[in-house]
Design a protein around this motif. Structure first.
Motif, PDB file in Angstrom:
ATOM      1  N   THR A 178      -8.087   7.457  -4.134  1.00 50.49           N
ATOM      2  CA  THR A 178      -7.670   7.449  -2.437  1.00 50.49           C
ATOM      3  C   THR A 178      -5.218   8.079  -2.513  1.00 50.49           C
ATOM      4  O   THR A 178      -5.584   7.067  -3.513  1.00 50.49           O
ATOM      5  CB  THR A 178      -8.520   6.655  -1.456  1.00 50.49           C
ATOM      6  OG1 THR A 178      -7.541   6.730  -0.441  1.00 50.49           O
ATOM      7  CG2 THR A 178      -7.475   5.341  -1.973  1.00 50.49           C
ATOM      8  N   HIS A 216      -4.132   7.085   0.142  1.00 48.63           N
ATOM      9  CA  HIS A 216      -3.986   5.917   1.022  1.00 48.63           C
ATOM     10  C   HIS A 216      -3.849   4.875   0.407  1.00 48.63           C
ATOM     11  O   HIS A 216      -5.050   3.469   0.861  1.00 48.63           O
ATOM     12  CB  HIS A 216      -5.259   6.329   2.358  1.00 48.63           C
ATOM     13  CG  HIS A 216      -4.628   7.310   3.059  1.00 48.63           C
ATOM     14  ND1 HIS A 216      -4.041   7.775   4.254  1.00 48.63           N
ATOM     15  CD2 HIS A 216      -6.341   8.320   2.944  1.00 48.63           C
ATOM     16  CE1 HIS A 216      -4.360   8.925   4.153  1.00 48.63           C
ATOM     17  NE2 HIS A 216      -5.099   9.404   4.003  1.00 48.63           N
ATOM     18  N   ILE A 276      -1.242   1.427   3.969  1.00 47.69           N
ATOM     19  CA  ILE A 276      -1.630   1.984   5.537  1.00 47.69           C
ATOM     20  C   ILE A 276      -1.148   0.961   6.150  1.00 47.69           C
ATOM     21  O   ILE A 276      -1.881   0.307   6.817  1.00 47.69           O
ATOM     22  CB  ILE A 276      -2.904   1.654   5.935  1.00 47.69           C
ATOM     23  CG1 ILE A 276      -4.125   3.185   4.618  1.00 47.69           C
ATOM     24  CG2 ILE A 276      -3.737   2.815   7.450  1.00 47.69           C
ATOM     25  CD1 ILE A 276      -5.802   2.801   5.037  1.00 47.69           C
ATOM     26  N   GLY A 328      -5.145   5.184  11.600  1.00 49.82           N
ATOM     27  CA  GLY A 328      -6.636   5.001  11.199  1.00 49.82           C
ATOM     28  C   GLY A 328      -7.720   4.292  11.069  1.00 49.82           C
ATOM     29  O   GLY A 328      -7.060   3.649  12.165  1.00 49.82           O
ATOM     30  N   CYS A 370      -8.633   1.330   8.830  1.00 51.62           N
ATOM     31  CA  CYS A 370      -8.291   0.882   8.518  1.00 51.62           C
ATOM     32  C   CYS A 370      -7.176   0.097   9.183  1.00 51.62           C
ATOM     33  O   CYS A 370      -7.816  -1.072   9.690  1.00 51.62           O
ATOM     34  CB  CYS A 370      -7.880   0.970   7.006  1.00 51.62           C
ATOM     35  SG  CYS A 370      -9.161   1.782   5.821  1.00 51.62           S
ATOM     36  N   ARG A 397      -9.241   8.837  14.615  1.00 52.81           N
ATOM     37  CA  ARG A 397      -8.087   7.858  14.158  1.00 52.81           C
ATOM     38  C   ARG A 397      -8.079   8.424  12.347  1.00 52.81           C
ATOM     39  O   ARG A 397      -7.417   7.533  11.609  1.00 52.81           O
ATOM     40  CB  ARG A 397      -8.085   6.639  14.549  1.00 52.81           C
ATOM     41  CG  ARG A 397      -8.727   6.322  15.859  1.00 52.81           C
ATOM     42  CD  ARG A 397      -8.929   5.290  16.556  1.00 52.81           C
ATOM     43  NE  ARG A 397     -10.767   4.784  15.592  1.00 52.81           N
ATOM     44  CZ  ARG A 397     -11.004   4.011  15.880  1.00 52.81           C
ATOM     45  NH1 ARG A 397     -10.977   2.383  15.702  1.00 52.81           N
ATOM     46  NH2 ARG A 397     -12.656   3.570  15.072  1.00 52.81           N
ATOM     47  N   PHE A 449     -12.145  11.024   0.720  1.00 57.89           N
ATOM     48  CA  PHE A 449     -12.491  11.567   0.157  1.00 57.89           C
ATOM     49  C   PHE A 449     -13.462  12.950   1.242  1.00 57.89           C
ATOM     50  O   PHE A 449     -13.840  12.560   1.692  1.00 57.89           O
ATOM     51  CB  PHE A 449     -13.733  11.222  -0.375  1.00 57.89           C
ATOM     52  CG  PHE A 449     -13.573   9.844  -1.216  1.00 57.89           C
ATOM     53  CD1 PHE A 449     -11.978   9.562  -2.031  1.00 57.89           C
ATOM     54  CD2 PHE A 449     -13.400   8.266  -0.381  1.00 57.89           C
ATOM     55  CE1 PHE A 449     -11.669   8.658  -2.663  1.00 57.89           C
ATOM     56  CE2 PHE A 449     -12.878   7.487  -0.955  1.00 57.89           C
ATOM     57  CZ  PHE A 449     -11.858   6.948  -1.863  1.00 57.89           C
ATOM     58  N   GLU A 471     -18.096   5.162   7.726  1.00 59.67           N
ATOM     59  CA  GLU A 471     -17.470   4.432   7.302  1.00 59.67           C
ATOM     60  C   GLU A 471     -17.330   3.291   7.627  1.00 59.67           C
ATOM     61  O   GLU A 471     -17.904   3.412   8.959  1.00 59.67           O
ATOM     62  CB  GLU A 471     -15.435   4.700   7.442  1.00 59.67           C
ATOM     63  CG  GLU A 471     -14.473   3.728   7.147  1.00 59.67           C
ATOM     64  CD  GLU A 471     -13.738   4.176   6.295  1.00 59.67           C
ATOM     65  OE1 GLU A 471     -13.132   6.048   7.362  1.00 59.67           O
ATOM     66  OE2 GLU A 471     -12.740   3.924   5.808  1.00 59.67           O
ATOM     67  N   ASP A 530     -13.258  -2.368   2.783  1.00 62.05           N
ATOM     68  CA  ASP A 530     -13.484  -0.700   3.527  1.00 62.05           C
ATOM     69  C   ASP A 530     -14.870   0.536   2.698  1.00 62.05           C
ATOM     70  O   ASP A 530     -14.577   0.212   1.220  1.00 62.05           O
ATOM     71  CB  ASP A 530     -11.940  -0.199   3.447  1.00 62.05           C
ATOM     72  CG  ASP A 530     -12.499   1.315   3.505  1.00 62.05           C
ATOM     73  OD1 ASP A 530     -13.113   1.740   4.652  1.00 62.05           O
ATOM     74  OD2 ASP A 530     -11.257   2.357   2.987  1.00 62.05           O
ATOM     75  N   ASP A 550     -16.896   3.681   2.064  1.00 62.06           N
ATOM     76  CA  ASP A 550     -16.844   5.422   2.406  1.00 62.06           C
ATOM     77  C   ASP A 550     -18.713   5.317   2.252  1.00 62.06           C
ATOM     78  O   ASP A 550     -19.111   5.022   1.363  1.00 62.06           O
ATOM     79  CB  ASP A 550     -16.329   5.714   2.367  1.00 62.06           C
ATOM     80  CG  ASP A 550     -14.568   6.054   2.437  1.00 62.06           C
ATOM     81  OD1 ASP A 550     -13.965   4.909   3.392  1.00 62.06           O
ATOM     82  OD2 ASP A 550     -14.359   7.230   2.326  1.00 62.06           O
TER      83      ASP A 550
HETATM   84  N1  SME Z   1     -10.868   6.235   6.377  1.00 63.74           N
HETATM   85  C1  SME Z   1      -9.639   4.754   6.338  1.00 63.74           C
HETATM   86  C2  SME Z   1      -8.574   5.345   5.095  1.00 63.74           C
HETATM   87  C3  SME Z   1      -9.106   4.850   4.046  1.00 63.74           C
HETATM   88  S1  SME Z   1     -10.605   5.314   2.321  1.00 63.74           S
HETATM   89  O1  SME Z   1     -11.107   5.822   3.386  1.00 63.74           O
HETATM   90  C4  SME Z   1     -10.651   4.678   1.297  1.00 63.74           C
HETATM   91  C5  SME Z   1      -8.774   5.197   7.742  1.00 63.74           C
HETATM   92  O2  SME Z   1      -9.523   5.982   8.297  1.00 63.74           O
HETATM   93  O3  SME Z   1      -8.173   4.340   7.802  1.00 63.74           O
END
Ligand code: SME
Length: 149
Positions: free
Chosen positions: A62, A64, A67, A72, A74, A94, A99, A105, A121, A123
């Protein structure tokens, strides 16, 4: 899912690991390999005002890897200390896309007392992949991880 059996496996991984990095690495591998709806599994650790990606397992890396807390899904979980369970990422403004295949998630904080030290985390390529059983199981995994941080 037999939560207790999987938690015993995670406990054994921790016991058999030489250090926390090895343990977290093996835990993400275990989760990714044993749950078909866990498409990508990673652990982020809090460093100041950011989440930094630690060990991860999945088909792709990723962008990201850092962060800001608050950004997001996370970042939201890190700032509230609450589990984020997102049945359809497309409907959550958010969401930071990692991917193209991700449909849902879950983010589970790793907390010592009330302080967030990191998070798990996951997905999924399936829509609405996660339920209360996943939340409960992953919360227990997070409680095991916090013991070695
Ligand atoms: N989707 C996450 C970011 C991390 S990736 O899924 C690995 C988010 O919205 O914070």
């Amino acid at each position: 899912m037999d939560i207790e059996v999987h938690l015993d496996k995670v406990k054994k991984i921790i016991k058999d690991s030489k250090n926390p990095d090895e343990a977290m690495n093996s835990i993400v591998s275990y989760l990714e390999q044993n749950f078909s709806h866990y498409s990508w599994v990673g652990i982020y650790l809090v460093d100041g005002d950011n989440l930094i990606l630690g060990p991860w397992k999945g088909p792709a890396s990723t962008e990201h890897v850092k962060i800001p807390i608050g950004k997001g899904i996370c970042g939201a979980a890190a700032s509230s200390g609450k589990i984020e369970l997102i049945p359809n990422v497309e409907l959550d403004s958010r969401y930071l896309a990692c991917f193209p295949s991700t449909k849902s998630e879950i983010v589970v904080p790793i907390k010592k007392d009330d302080k967030v030290l990191g998070e798990i985390d996951i997905d999924s390529d399936e829509i609405n992949a996660f339920n209360e059983e996943d939340s409960k199981f992953l919360d227990n995994v997070a409680k095991l991880i916090v013991e070695i941080l």
